[in-house]
Enzyme design. Structure first.
Site, PDB file in Angstrom:
ATOM      1  N   GLY A 213       0.876  -1.328  -0.179  1.00 52.02           N
ATOM      2  CA  GLY A 213       0.054  -0.091   0.053  1.00 52.02           C
ATOM      3  C   GLY A 213       0.777   1.221   0.081  1.00 52.02           C
ATOM      4  N   PRO A 214       0.220   2.462  -0.466  1.00 46.96           N
ATOM      5  CA  PRO A 214       0.831   3.505  -0.597  1.00 46.96           C
ATOM      6  C   PRO A 214       1.448   4.069   0.877  1.00 46.96           C
ATOM      7  CG  PRO A 214      -1.071   3.683  -1.209  1.00 46.96           C
ATOM      8  CD  PRO A 214      -0.983   2.539  -0.646  1.00 46.96           C
ATOM      9  N   THR A 217      -0.596   4.699   4.901  1.00 46.78           N
ATOM     10  CA  THR A 217      -2.112   4.062   5.018  1.00 46.78           C
ATOM     11  C   THR A 217      -2.052   3.113   5.901  1.00 46.78           C
ATOM     12  OG1 THR A 217      -1.003   2.591   3.114  1.00 46.78           O
ATOM     13  CG2 THR A 217      -2.497   4.147   2.551  1.00 46.78           C
ATOM     14  N   GLY A 218      -1.062   2.852   6.838  1.00 47.44           N
ATOM     15  CA  GLY A 218      -1.262   2.275   8.301  1.00 47.44           C
ATOM     16  C   GLY A 218      -0.660   0.853   8.199  1.00 47.44           C
ATOM     17  N   HIS A 434      -7.329  35.716 -13.577  1.00 52.41           N
ATOM     18  CA  HIS A 434      -6.742  34.144 -13.987  1.00 52.41           C
ATOM     19  C   HIS A 434      -7.706  33.260 -13.008  1.00 52.41           C
ATOM     20  CE1 HIS A 434      -3.592  31.094 -14.757  1.00 52.41           C
ATOM     21  NE2 HIS A 434      -4.155  30.718 -13.585  1.00 52.41           N
ATOM     22  N   GLU A 435      -7.750  33.648 -11.693  1.00 52.98           N
ATOM     23  CA  GLU A 435      -8.491  32.531 -10.739  1.00 52.98           C
ATOM     24  C   GLU A 435     -10.046  32.630 -10.941  1.00 52.98           C
ATOM     25  OE1 GLU A 435      -7.071  30.396  -9.192  1.00 52.98           O
ATOM     26  OE2 GLU A 435      -4.899  31.195  -9.510  1.00 52.98           O
ATOM     27  N   ASP A 512      -0.954  24.864 -14.686  1.00 53.78           N
ATOM     28  CA  ASP A 512      -2.357  24.499 -15.297  1.00 53.78           C
ATOM     29  C   ASP A 512      -1.848  23.859 -16.626  1.00 53.78           C
ATOM     30  OD1 ASP A 512      -3.346  25.815 -13.502  1.00 53.78           O
ATOM     31  OD2 ASP A 512      -3.588  27.836 -14.537  1.00 53.78           O
TER      32      ASP A 512
HETATM   33  P1  ADP Z   1       2.805   3.215   6.652  1.00 48.83           P
HETATM   34  O1  ADP Z   1       3.473   2.452   7.473  1.00 48.83           O
HETATM   35  O2  ADP Z   1       1.674   2.584   5.790  1.00 48.83           O
HETATM   36  O3  ADP Z   1       3.520   4.261   6.115  1.00 48.83           O
HETATM   37  P2  ADP Z   1       1.988   3.952   9.305  1.00 48.83           P
HETATM   38  O4  ADP Z   1       1.284   2.846  10.022  1.00 48.83           O
HETATM   39  O5  ADP Z   1       3.401   4.327   9.603  1.00 48.83           O
HETATM   40  O6  ADP Z   1       1.808   4.073   7.767  1.00 48.83           O
HETATM   41  O7  ADP Z   1       0.953   5.302   9.728  1.00 48.83           O
HETATM   42  C1  ADP Z   1       1.345   6.555  10.080  1.00 48.83           C
HETATM   43  C2  ADP Z   1       0.333   7.168  11.115  1.00 48.83           C
HETATM   44  O8  ADP Z   1      -0.658   7.375  10.454  1.00 48.83           O
HETATM   45  C3  ADP Z   1       0.134   6.048  12.142  1.00 48.83           C
HETATM   46  O9  ADP Z   1       0.730   6.000  13.153  1.00 48.83           O
HETATM   47  C4  ADP Z   1      -1.269   6.621  12.478  1.00 48.83           C
HETATM   48  O10 ADP Z   1      -1.453   7.544  13.339  1.00 48.83           O
HETATM   49  C5  ADP Z   1      -1.697   7.025  11.197  1.00 48.83           C
HETATM   50  N1  ADP Z   1      -2.716   6.349  10.358  1.00 48.83           N
HETATM   51  C6  ADP Z   1      -2.235   5.891   9.012  1.00 48.83           C
HETATM   52  N2  ADP Z   1      -3.216   4.669   8.649  1.00 48.83           N
HETATM   53  C7  ADP Z   1      -4.070   4.598   9.703  1.00 48.83           C
HETATM   54  C8  ADP Z   1      -5.214   4.113   9.748  1.00 48.83           C
HETATM   55  N3  ADP Z   1      -5.860   3.299   8.742  1.00 48.83           N
HETATM   56  N4  ADP Z   1      -6.307   4.156  10.784  1.00 48.83           N
HETATM   57  C9  ADP Z   1      -5.920   5.075  11.925  1.00 48.83           C
HETATM   58  N5  ADP Z   1      -4.441   5.773  11.812  1.00 48.83           N
HETATM   59  C10 ADP Z   1      -3.782   5.839  10.572  1.00 48.83           C
HETATM   60 ZN    ZN Z   2      -4.296  28.673 -12.879  1.00 45.14          ZN
END
Ligand code: ADP
Ligand code: ZN
Ligand code: MG
Length: 628
Positions: A213-214, A217-218, A434-435, A512
């Site tokens: 995962g990116p 993302t936890g 522009h905006e 843009d």
């Molecule tokens: P990764 O390892 O995927 O890069 P992390 O687990 O280190 O991401 O996430 C960093 C912080 O972001 C975590 O400590 C938490 O505070 C928050 N976080 C990321 N994803 C979640 C999630 N799904 N639910 C709750 N908190 C999250």
């Molecule tokens: Zn612009």
């Protein structure tokens, strides 16, 4: 070795002198302000170069005598938002600067901050104390140690440098918005807690799980939660740390790690950034990396070396499973894959709920509204957002967070720091047109996301900004939506040209135009949305080893290439015509909006629409429109 006070004194003099220079050298001028530039994520030098080749790097700040860089990058892999990422640079990379210049990246070096005189003085006083204290410590140790001579002196030996946490204290409830992954891991928890129920029926417990995962993302959080739920220790190490090692150390660390893990089974072994060691072997421009391969081989050996039933479960995390060595993914190694993705609306809401628990908020704060406004945000971004808002709340001396702090923080996370507004001038007028050009087209085109606000307060690189409220489902976008976005993105330049004339148009539209070209090109080459027909003419990723865009670029003939260019130009040309027409047709209301914008600096979406409605009909949009 018996140390007497006499030898102690004899030794301390040279150490004193040498050490003094070290002290001055290491703790003196090298402390820099890199710490104040908090970048939540890191990436390897290799990946940084890839990002550079992809043109995703916008800005690089060098710190610590060019050993550390804080990189601002934006790209599809990063959710199309500017992210600040920390990169450790190799000791000598002179060609990097040239490369950065060529790529037109904003570059800034931050010289070390010299420490204040007081610190210098304190250091001078402190140092003798430390040396004498340290020697006395050695003296005592070697006199009383039962382990024999030299025990206390063995600091040259390679030490296992992985982390171990007996209790992570994280549970599944702390991780939100990744329900499928949690379900999958529930089973792993059961393996760890009651292995008998599986072994009794002859089932083999899996050894390795790959978490894909990116960033943010936890993944780390999930791995910790598994250990926490099962009540087992958590061993962790990062792949990039292996690669920085001296020759042979990586492999021995892997050995140490697995030995410790087996002694402490059941437990979780977590290998972060496994792609740093686990890339496909024998590839890469400029030869392989022996050290990395040795480490990888050791890892493979260790994974094969223990039976699935020893109670050690290895979890590895990566954001690029596609570049991993296939040997890693073979049965008996990381044969299970669990993916986590950037959360959708419901996921974001759930994550916000987790992180809002320990924060004081006014009752009017709607987590739902925040979740609506933050598509593309990862869990880490959301956590960071609420934290920024909390800091701002404290700075404003409020007792509880309100929507205003959160709003400011979102803008800041998405577009960078707020600058000071321009003074009234011709260029301010031009930026305003522009905006307003972007915003009026965004409002009048049926398939365009609605305007959230228009502002002349600069932020990051932008000197004015128009914010749109995106619909939640950004994964499936129709042809008319892309076309509307192209017309909208051209609205800025169109307004400059229509109002100020061809000679006065500015460089302000360059971003843009970049987006416009990329969208139009993708319509032709990836989405089959042009006269060329439903063909995919470019693979999305490219070859990660040759640097993207270098490998496999020419899957088609020159004739097709010419045709692609023609189609792209046709799309952009048509859209620009439409943009200019809308601007010309709405000149009167635009003049009024520009005056208002210059006066107020920010116009909210609803107010903007109310004014436009006095002059022309605005199509109904079936998107949610933000309340603030
Ligand atoms: P990764 O390892 O995927 O890069 P992390 O687990 O280190 O991401 O996430 C960093 C912080 O972001 C975590 O400590 C938490 O505070 C928050 N976080 C990321 N994803 C979640 C999630 N799904 N639910 C709750 N908190 C999250
Ligand atoms: Zn612009
Ligand atoms: Mg992580």
């Amino acid at each position: 070795m018996k140390l007497s006070w006499k030898t102690l004194l004899l030794w301390s003099l040279p150490i004193f002198v040498v050490g003094f220079f070290f002290w001055q050298g290491f703790l003196g001028p090298t402390t820099t302000d890199v710490g104040s530039n908090i970048a939540s994520s890191r990436m390897t030098y290799g990946r940084f170069l890839e990002y550079l080749d992809m043109g995703w790097v916008k800005r690089v700040d060098l710190y610590e005598n060019n050993h550390t860089a804080i990189v601002e990058a934006v790209g599809p892999e990063l959710g199309n938002r500017v992210q600040r990422i920390r990169v450790e640079l190799p000791a000598s990379a002179p060609e990097l600067i040239t490369k950065l210049r060529k790529a037109n990246v904003d570059l800034d070096a931050h010289p070390p901050k010299s420490t204040s005189a007081i610190w210098g003085l304190l250091g001078n006083l402190l140092f003798p104390l430390v040396v004498v204290g340290g020697l006395a410590f050695l003296f005592r140790r070697s006199n009383s140690a039962s382990g024999g001579p030299g025990q206390a002196m063995s600091f040259g030996k390679s030490k296992a440098l992985f982390q171990m946490e007996a209790k992570t204290g994280v549970v599944f409830n702390d991780v939100a918005g990744v329900e499928e992954a949690k379900e999958e891991f529930q089973e792993v928890v059961t393996f760890l807690k009651q292995p008998e129920s599986f072994t009794a029926v002859g089932a083999k417990i899996p050894k390795g799980v790959l978490l894909v995962g990116p960033p943010g993302t936890g993944k780390t959080l999930l791995a910790k939660a598994i250990a926490g739920e099962a009540g087992v220790p958590f061993f962790s190490i990062s792949g990039s740390e292996f690669v920085e090692m001296f020759v042979g150390v990586g492999a021995s660390r892997v050995r140490d790690l697995f030995k410790k893990a087996k002694d402490n089974a059941p437990c979780i072994v977590f290998i972060d950034e496994i792609d740093a060691v686990g890339r496909q072997r024998g590839t890469g421009v400029g030869g392989g990396n022996d050290e990395r391969e040795q480490t990888l081989n050791q890892l493979l050996t260790e994974m094969d070396g223990f039976e699935g039933n020893t109670g050690v479960i290895v979890i590895a995390a990566t954001n690029r499973a596609d570049i991993l060595d296939s040997a890693l993914l073979r049965p008996g190694r990381f044969d299970r894959q669990v993916s986590v993705d950037v959360p959708d609306f419901k996921g974001r809401l759930a994550i916000l709920e987790v992180h809002a628990k320990n924060k004081k908020m006014e009752s009017q704060v709607s987590l739902e509204t925040i979740a609506r406004r933050t598509p593309g945000f990862s869990g880490a971004d959301l956590a960071n957002l609420l934290n920024e808002a909390a800091i701002l709340t404290a700075r404003r001396r409020k007792n509880a967070m309100t929507m205003s702090e959160i709003d400011t923080s979102i803008d800041r996370v998405v577009a960078g720091m707020e600058g000071t507004p321009l003074i009234d001038s011709k260029s301010k007028r031009l930026i305003a047109y522009h905006e307003v050009g972007h915003a009026i087209i965004g409002s009048l085109l049926e398939h365009h996301d609605p305007v959230q606000k228009v502002t002349l307060i600069p932020r990051g690189q932008a000197r004015g900004l128009t914010w749109f409220t995106p619909s939640d489902d950004q994964s499936l976008i129709s042809r008319s939506q892309i076309l509307a976005r192209i017309v909208g993105a051209l609205g800025g330049r169109a307004a400059e040209e229509v109002i100020f004339g061809d000679a006065e148009v500015t460089t302000g539209a360059s971003n843009d135009l970049q987006q416009v070209t990329s969208m139009a090109r993708q319509m032709v080459t990836r989405f089959g949305m042009s006269k060329i027909g439903p063909l995919s003419l470019e693979s999305q990723g490219g070859d990660p080893f040759l640097g993207r865009g270098m490998g496999g670029g020419s899957e088609y003939s020159d004739e097709v290439a010419t045709n692609i260019d023609k189609q792209v130009r046709e799309i952009v040309g048509e859209c620009y015509k439409e943009a200019k027409k809308i601007i010309k047709d709405n000149r009167v209301v635009m003049d009024r909006l520009v005056d208002l914008l210059i006066e107020k600096e920010t116009i909210e979406g609803n107010e903007f629409r109310d004014i436009v409605k006095e002059y022309t009909a605005i199509p109904e949009k079936n998107y949610y429109i933000s309340q603030f």
